[in-house]
Design an enzyme around this catalytic site. Structure first.
Site, PDB file in Angstrom:
ATOM      1  N   GLY A  54      -8.980 -37.423  -1.522  1.00 17.28           N
ATOM      2  CA  GLY A  54      -9.411 -37.505  -0.148  1.00 17.28           C
ATOM      3  C   GLY A  54      -7.976 -38.232   0.500  1.00 17.28           C
ATOM      4  CB  CYS A  81      -6.171 -37.615  -6.220  1.00 23.71           C
ATOM      5  SG  CYS A  81      -4.696 -38.151  -5.116  1.00 23.71           S
ATOM      6  CE1 TYR A  82      -9.636 -43.090  -0.783  1.00 25.30           C
ATOM      7  CE2 TYR A  82     -11.625 -42.502  -1.658  1.00 25.30           C
ATOM      8  CZ  TYR A  82     -10.763 -43.383  -0.836  1.00 25.30           C
ATOM      9  OH  TYR A  82     -11.483 -44.200  -0.004  1.00 25.30           O
ATOM     10  CG  HIS A 168      -4.563 -33.016  -7.218  1.00 23.97           C
ATOM     11  ND1 HIS A 168      -5.615 -33.323  -6.565  1.00 23.97           N
ATOM     12  CD2 HIS A 168      -3.612 -33.850  -6.688  1.00 23.97           C
ATOM     13  CE1 HIS A 168      -5.597 -33.988  -5.810  1.00 23.97           C
ATOM     14  NE2 HIS A 168      -4.185 -34.462  -5.681  1.00 23.97           N
ATOM     15  CD  GLU A 170      -7.785 -30.715  -8.358  1.00 28.92           C
ATOM     16  OE1 GLU A 170      -7.643 -31.415  -9.492  1.00 28.92           O
ATOM     17  OE2 GLU A 170      -7.756 -31.374  -7.061  1.00 28.92           O
ATOM     18  CB  SER A 221      -7.110  -8.820  10.419  1.00 29.56           C
ATOM     19  OG  SER A 221      -7.361  -9.074   9.117  1.00 29.56           O
ATOM     20  CG  ASP A 225      -9.322 -13.384   3.585  1.00 28.74           C
ATOM     21  OD1 ASP A 225      -9.240 -13.027   2.393  1.00 28.74           O
ATOM     22  OD2 ASP A 225      -8.699 -14.161   4.101  1.00 28.74           O
ATOM     23  CE  LYS A 365      -5.762 -13.746   1.030  1.00 33.64           C
ATOM     24  NZ  LYS A 365      -6.366 -13.846   2.373  1.00 33.64           N
TER      25      LYS A 365
END
Ligand code: XMP
Length: 509
Positions: A54, A81-82, A168, A170, A221, A225, A365
């Site tokens: 966070g 982390c936090y 981290h 992850e 676009s 995505d 993505k």
């Protein structure tokens, strides 16, 4: 079904944690710390809890805190982390600011034996992003890892199955992060039975039933995505879908025609192309602030879609190819706003559609690419490098003008061509040129030139949440630099951006 709860304290990577768990075939849900009590956590039978990062400091009384009873609930907990700092504070330890210097990006990690580090070598690379650090280890915990700047990079209380890591696990750049999360799932005793392949079928069925009888206008676009979103919606609602492609004048060289060519053959009359370049450039005239640019572009997109919807007889809903990093980086719940992605933070509040459809909102993505392949889209669409909705406007620092767009288009096309044709062992995931608002002195043909500085950016990443700069061979950089300075009279210098994300972002604005 064995489930892990990702207890969200506003981290940039909360969804990424959930997705890393899903990748290991264990179901994961995210709940804000505000919306769930320890009793509810126990009642729902989660196999393990991951407390996320966070943006706050645990020493700020206003920042997110949690009932210390969680640590005695008999459920394994991993704090990241936090989340690690909060665990230390909840268990009676102390956290303090690390002084002027934080620790960001690639860091050398040394671990000692511990169940969460099973199979992890003593020395490896981890990814850090923090300013505070744990300075007093709580009772019953012991330190299990350190980095050159952080004496407690990990700690644990094995008896209660409590683990805290300052880095981290992850993010893919933490070399053994997946192994650490897998170890945590083993500690939690999870069965690995959940499968992502159900996503396409279940989402198409849900969309078909929720959108029954509604006309949907899709903002296309031509990027990965929006193309995948369009294919998913076409599967779900067929003729009730119309795709609108807006040329906002901020596209790359030759792009408007290329997109129309690809999609006209697939969509026929349900593709509508609108040239709105004059309007966007007019609205951007004189604007230099990046967030203001993004907001203007977000608003103008919606206005063009509204007007197009009117001219085509009215639509109920607007569909967008929003994906998770767009949502999280535009600030959601307790996380900090990094930048307003045009399709999230830039949307005006008085929009005339009755709602927005964003079926890929929870995906990353690479997950979106997998959905696209499942839906039968060709490789050249699904594997395109991303291009941001605000286009070249966020790659020109300072005011956007026709002239600058012309310079950037040329430089960008040259750089992309050099990369596309280069023989490189590491293929970058996104690469482009930026036109900076700095001028520099040069000499061309014996004359002094006070001209523009072009920055080249190329990153390697899996999910665009974190990214490393690509080690491009010098010969490739040299060819790009020579061609750019030779072809574009106003460019005096070419520089290469060697900043990872974090601390930088992929785009310059
Ligand atoms: P950043 O700069 O946030 O970029 O690290 C992460 C990825 O997102 C793309 N990006 C955007 N895409 N609308 C988009 O559709 C936006 O406003 C936007 N801003 C950044 C960026 O190109 C990269 O792939």
């Amino acid at each position: 079904m064995d489930t892990i709860l990702v207890l969200d304290f506003g981290g940039q990577y909360s969804q990424l944690i959930a997705r890393r768990i899903r990748e290991q075939n264990v179901y994961a849900v995210i709940e804000s710390f505000r919306h769930i009590s320890v009793d509810e956590i126990i009642g729902r039978g989660y196999r393990g809890i991951i407390m996320t990062g966070g943006p706050n400091s645990v020493n700020d009384p206003e920042s997110p805190h949690y009932d210390p009873g969680l640590l005695d609930a008999g459920i394994p907990v991993l704090g990241i982390c936090y989340g690690a700092q909060l665990m230390a504070q909840m268990a009676g330890g102390k956290v303090a600011a690390a002084g002027a210097e934080g620790e960001y990006g690639r860091t050398q990690l040394t671990v000692t034996e511990n169940s969460i580090f099973k199979g992890v070598p003593e020395a490896s690379i981890c990814w850090m992003s923090h300013r505070d650090r744990i300075v007093e280890i709580p009772e019953r915990f012991s330190v299990k890892a350190y980095t050159p700047q952080c004496a407690c990079a990990a700690m644990s209380d094995e008896s209660r199955k409590l683990y805290a890591v300052q880095f981290h696990p992850e993010v893919t750049h933490t070399r053994y992060g997946t192994q650490m999360l897998s170890n945590f799932l083993d500690i939690c005793g999870c069965d690995r039975q959940w499968k992502m392949s159900r996503f396409v079928q279940e989402t198409a069925e849900r969309l078909a039933s929720e959108l029954k009888g509604k006309r949907v206008l899709m903002a296309l676009s031509g990027g990965v995505d929006s193309s995948v979103t369009a294919a998913l919606l076409a599967k779900a609602i067929g003729n009730n879908l119309t795709c609108v492609f807006v040329d906002h004048g901020l596209l790359r060289k030759g792009e408007a025609k290329a997109v129309e060519d690809v999609f006209r053959s697939r969509l026929g009359d349900s593709l509508v192309c609108v040239d709105a370049s004059k309007r966007f450039l007019g609205e951007l005239a004189g604007v230099t602030d990046p967030e203001t640019k993004r907001k203007i572009i977000g608003e103008q997109f919606i206005r063009v879609f509204e007007e197009t919807a009117n001219s085509l007889g009215g639509f109920d809903l607007l569909a967008q190819g929003t994906i998770y990093p767009d949502v999280i980086e535009s600030g959601k719940g307790d996380s900090a706003v990094i930048k307003s992605h045009h399709n999230v933070g830039g949307i005006p509040t008085d929009m005339k559609f009755s709602g927005i459809v964003e079926p890929l909102r929870d995906l990353f993505k690479d997950e979106v690419r997998r959905v696209g392949l499942e839906l039968g889209l060709p490789d050249h669409i699904v594997k395109r490098q991303p291009f941001p909705g605000p286009g070249l406007a966020v790659r020109i620092t300072g005011e956007v003008t026709e002239e600058k767009l012309g310079v950037l288009r040329e430089a960008d096309a040259i750089f992309r061509e050099e990369i596309d044709t280069a023989d490189m062992s590491e293929r970058p995931d996104q690469y482009f040129a930026v036109l900076t608002d700095t001028s520099a002195v040069g000499v061309k043909g014996d004359s002094r030139l006070y001209g523009s500085v072009i920055a080249l950016r190329s990153v390697t990443t899996e999910d665009f949440m974190t990214a490393d700069w690509t080690r491009i061979p010098f010969e490739v950089l040299e060819r790009a630099s020579v061609r750019i300075t030779n072809t574009i009279p106003s460019v005096a210098r070419v520089v290469y951006d060697i900043t990872s994300k974090p601390p930088a972002t992929v785009e310059w604005e």
